[in-house]
Design a protein around this motif. Structure first.
Motif, PDB file in Angstrom:
ATOM      1  N   GLU A 170      15.450  25.283 -74.000  1.00 46.76           N
ATOM      2  CA  GLU A 170      15.983  23.935 -74.160  1.00 46.76           C
ATOM      3  C   GLU A 170      17.469  23.930 -74.539  1.00 46.76           C
ATOM      4  O   GLU A 170      18.220  23.080 -74.078  1.00 46.76           O
ATOM      5  CB  GLU A 170      15.175  23.170 -75.212  1.00 46.76           C
ATOM      6  CG  GLU A 170      13.731  22.915 -74.795  1.00 46.76           C
ATOM      7  CD  GLU A 170      12.980  22.050 -75.777  1.00 46.76           C
ATOM      8  OE1 GLU A 170      13.372  22.026 -76.967  1.00 46.76           O
ATOM      9  OE2 GLU A 170      12.003  21.398 -75.367  1.00 46.76           O
ATOM     10  N   ILE A 171      17.871  24.878 -75.375  1.00 47.60           N
ATOM     11  CA  ILE A 171      19.265  24.930 -75.826  1.00 47.60           C
ATOM     12  C   ILE A 171      19.731  26.378 -75.845  1.00 47.60           C
ATOM     13  O   ILE A 171      19.033  27.259 -76.360  1.00 47.60           O
ATOM     14  CB  ILE A 171      19.437  24.317 -77.237  1.00 47.60           C
ATOM     15  CG1 ILE A 171      18.917  22.882 -77.284  1.00 47.60           C
ATOM     16  CG2 ILE A 171      20.901  24.356 -77.657  1.00 47.60           C
ATOM     17  CD1 ILE A 171      18.896  22.291 -78.687  1.00 47.60           C
ATOM     18  N   HIS A 172      20.903  26.621 -75.280  1.00 48.06           N
ATOM     19  CA  HIS A 172      21.536  27.943 -75.315  1.00 48.06           C
ATOM     20  C   HIS A 172      22.913  27.761 -75.932  1.00 48.06           C
ATOM     21  O   HIS A 172      23.748  27.020 -75.401  1.00 48.06           O
ATOM     22  CB  HIS A 172      21.654  28.518 -73.905  1.00 48.06           C
ATOM     23  CG  HIS A 172      22.336  29.840 -73.850  1.00 48.06           C
ATOM     24  ND1 HIS A 172      22.933  30.329 -72.703  1.00 48.06           N
ATOM     25  CD2 HIS A 172      22.539  30.796 -74.797  1.00 48.06           C
ATOM     26  CE1 HIS A 172      23.450  31.509 -72.937  1.00 48.06           C
ATOM     27  NE2 HIS A 172      23.236  31.818 -74.205  1.00 48.06           N
ATOM     28  N   ILE A 190      27.746  24.994 -75.735  1.00 48.93           N
ATOM     29  CA  ILE A 190      26.330  24.651 -75.906  1.00 48.93           C
ATOM     30  C   ILE A 190      25.795  24.091 -74.597  1.00 48.93           C
ATOM     31  O   ILE A 190      26.368  23.154 -74.037  1.00 48.93           O
ATOM     32  CB  ILE A 190      26.130  23.627 -77.029  1.00 48.93           C
ATOM     33  CG1 ILE A 190      26.693  24.168 -78.357  1.00 48.93           C
ATOM     34  CG2 ILE A 190      24.654  23.269 -77.178  1.00 48.93           C
ATOM     35  CD1 ILE A 190      26.672  23.158 -79.478  1.00 48.93           C
ATOM     36  N   THR A 191      24.700  24.670 -74.105  1.00 50.64           N
ATOM     37  CA  THR A 191      24.068  24.180 -72.881  1.00 50.64           C
ATOM     38  C   THR A 191      22.697  23.620 -73.218  1.00 50.64           C
ATOM     39  O   THR A 191      21.861  24.301 -73.821  1.00 50.64           O
ATOM     40  CB  THR A 191      23.923  25.297 -71.839  1.00 50.64           C
ATOM     41  OG1 THR A 191      25.210  25.864 -71.579  1.00 50.64           O
ATOM     42  CG2 THR A 191      23.349  24.746 -70.538  1.00 50.64           C
ATOM     43  N   ASN A 192      22.474  22.358 -72.833  1.00 50.01           N
ATOM     44  CA  ASN A 192      21.181  21.697 -73.019  1.00 50.01           C
ATOM     45  C   ASN A 192      20.487  21.580 -71.671  1.00 50.01           C
ATOM     46  O   ASN A 192      21.103  21.197 -70.667  1.00 50.01           O
ATOM     47  CB  ASN A 192      21.361  20.303 -73.619  1.00 50.01           C
ATOM     48  CG  ASN A 192      21.717  20.352 -75.096  1.00 50.01           C
ATOM     49  OD1 ASN A 192      20.845  20.373 -75.962  1.00 50.01           O
ATOM     50  ND2 ASN A 192      23.013  20.373 -75.385  1.00 50.01           N
ATOM     51  N   TYR A 193      19.188  21.887 -71.653  1.00 48.80           N
ATOM     52  CA  TYR A 193      18.397  21.868 -70.427  1.00 48.80           C
ATOM     53  C   TYR A 193      17.323  20.784 -70.509  1.00 48.80           C
ATOM     54  O   TYR A 193      16.679  20.607 -71.548  1.00 48.80           O
ATOM     55  CB  TYR A 193      17.713  23.220 -70.202  1.00 48.80           C
ATOM     56  CG  TYR A 193      18.660  24.380 -70.040  1.00 48.80           C
ATOM     57  CD1 TYR A 193      19.089  24.786 -68.772  1.00 48.80           C
ATOM     58  CD2 TYR A 193      19.154  25.063 -71.144  1.00 48.80           C
ATOM     59  CE1 TYR A 193      19.963  25.852 -68.620  1.00 48.80           C
ATOM     60  CE2 TYR A 193      20.034  26.126 -70.996  1.00 48.80           C
ATOM     61  CZ  TYR A 193      20.431  26.515 -69.740  1.00 48.80           C
ATOM     62  OH  TYR A 193      21.305  27.566 -69.595  1.00 48.80           O
ATOM     63  N   THR A 194      17.163  20.058 -69.395  1.00 45.52           N
ATOM     64  CA  THR A 194      16.023  19.156 -69.249  1.00 45.52           C
ATOM     65  C   THR A 194      15.231  19.594 -68.022  1.00 45.52           C
ATOM     66  O   THR A 194      15.764  20.281 -67.145  1.00 45.52           O
ATOM     67  CB  THR A 194      16.462  17.689 -69.095  1.00 45.52           C
ATOM     68  OG1 THR A 194      17.293  17.573 -67.929  1.00 45.52           O
ATOM     69  CG2 THR A 194      17.249  17.219 -70.309  1.00 45.52           C
ATOM     70  N   ASP A 226      21.283  20.842 -66.378  1.00 43.52           N
ATOM     71  CA  ASP A 226      21.836  21.625 -67.480  1.00 43.52           C
ATOM     72  C   ASP A 226      23.243  21.115 -67.744  1.00 43.52           C
ATOM     73  O   ASP A 226      24.038  20.960 -66.817  1.00 43.52           O
ATOM     74  CB  ASP A 226      21.816  23.130 -67.191  1.00 43.52           C
ATOM     75  CG  ASP A 226      22.538  23.502 -65.912  1.00 43.52           C
ATOM     76  OD1 ASP A 226      23.791  23.512 -65.915  1.00 43.52           O
ATOM     77  OD2 ASP A 226      21.866  23.794 -64.915  1.00 43.52           O
ATOM     78  N   ASP A 264      32.189  18.803 -78.435  1.00 43.11           N
ATOM     79  CA  ASP A 264      31.191  17.966 -77.771  1.00 43.11           C
ATOM     80  C   ASP A 264      31.734  17.305 -76.508  1.00 43.11           C
ATOM     81  O   ASP A 264      31.299  16.217 -76.117  1.00 43.11           O
ATOM     82  CB  ASP A 264      30.636  16.906 -78.735  1.00 43.11           C
ATOM     83  CG  ASP A 264      29.293  16.354 -78.257  1.00 43.11           C
ATOM     84  OD1 ASP A 264      28.550  17.107 -77.588  1.00 43.11           O
ATOM     85  OD2 ASP A 264      28.987  15.181 -78.535  1.00 43.11           O
ATOM     86  N   GLU A 270      28.103  20.305 -65.668  1.00 44.46           N
ATOM     87  CA  GLU A 270      26.769  19.726 -65.538  1.00 44.46           C
ATOM     88  C   GLU A 270      26.254  19.971 -64.124  1.00 44.46           C
ATOM     89  O   GLU A 270      27.002  19.862 -63.154  1.00 44.46           O
ATOM     90  CB  GLU A 270      26.763  18.224 -65.822  1.00 44.46           C
ATOM     91  CG  GLU A 270      25.385  17.600 -65.694  1.00 44.46           C
ATOM     92  CD  GLU A 270      25.381  16.102 -65.970  1.00 44.46           C
ATOM     93  OE1 GLU A 270      24.281  15.509 -65.947  1.00 44.46           O
ATOM     94  OE2 GLU A 270      26.474  15.528 -66.191  1.00 44.46           O
TER      95      GLU A 270
END
Length: 199
Positions: free
Chosen positions: A110-112, A135-139, A157, A164, A169
């Protein structure tokens, strides 16, 4: 060799694997033997690179978390942190680190977090040097058939920096369906963010 008692023991794979290239440089990989956690048997926890004279010029430590299910009969093992030290021929080193957050229900990342440069004190203890974190967020796409267990197909991603601010993306569309849905997992469209609302 994993050994708990005379009735609970097994060969746990090699504790260390050494590779030597044609110039004499050495690569060592160390594997868990089940001393701390049975489920981690054969998971690599340390790699080190040495020159032909035995001088260490790079080490990488991987720390894991073991999630247990079904009264300790099932396991999900996920990396928590990876700490890398690059040496310059003596005892001083420059360090980098990254960490991971997983969905413990289905195992999806979910988060890297890539901390960039850090000051590492041990295999899992470090202090971030602020400013270069990514920070990479995955859905993940939702399966049309909820009972299909198709849970590992990312829908997006998004990478942001320390402030921030979005820097990257990517969106994925599957099976000619609407964005965010999946049936079989065939990628039919990939969109890369350019700027603003433009992909």
């Amino acid at each position: 060799m994993y050994y708990r008692n005379a009735y609970d023991r097994k060969f746990a794979g090699f504790e260390r694997v050494e590779k030597i290239d044609g110039e004499g440089n050495i690569s060592n990989t160390y594997f868990h033997q089940g001393d701390d956690e049975y489920a981690q048997i054969n998971y690599p926890y340390k790699t080190e690179m040495l020159d032909s004279e035995g001088n260490v010029y790079k080490t990488t430590h991987t720390n894991y978390t073991v999630h247990t299910y079904n009264n300790d009969k099932s396991y999900l093992i996920t990396p928590d942190t990876i700490v890398t030290k690059d040496y310059d021929g003596n005892d001083t080193h420059r360090d980098t680190a990254e960490s991971f957050v997983y969905n413990t229900t289905n195992g999806n990342l979910e988060i890297h977090i890539q901390y960039g440069e850090v000051e590492a004190y041990s295999a899992n203890d470090f202090v971030d040097i602020l400013g270069d974190t990514l920070i990479t967020n995955y859905t993940y796409a939702i399966p049309q058939n909820q009972s299909s267990n198709i849970v590992g197909f990312p829908s997006s991603d998004v990478m942001t920096d320390f402030y921030d601010i979005k820097v990257r993306e990517t969106k994925y569309t599957y099976d000619n369906l609407s964005y965010g849905q999946v049936e079989k997992g065939n990628v039919t469209k990939v969109e890369s963010w350019i700027e603003g609302e433009e992909y």
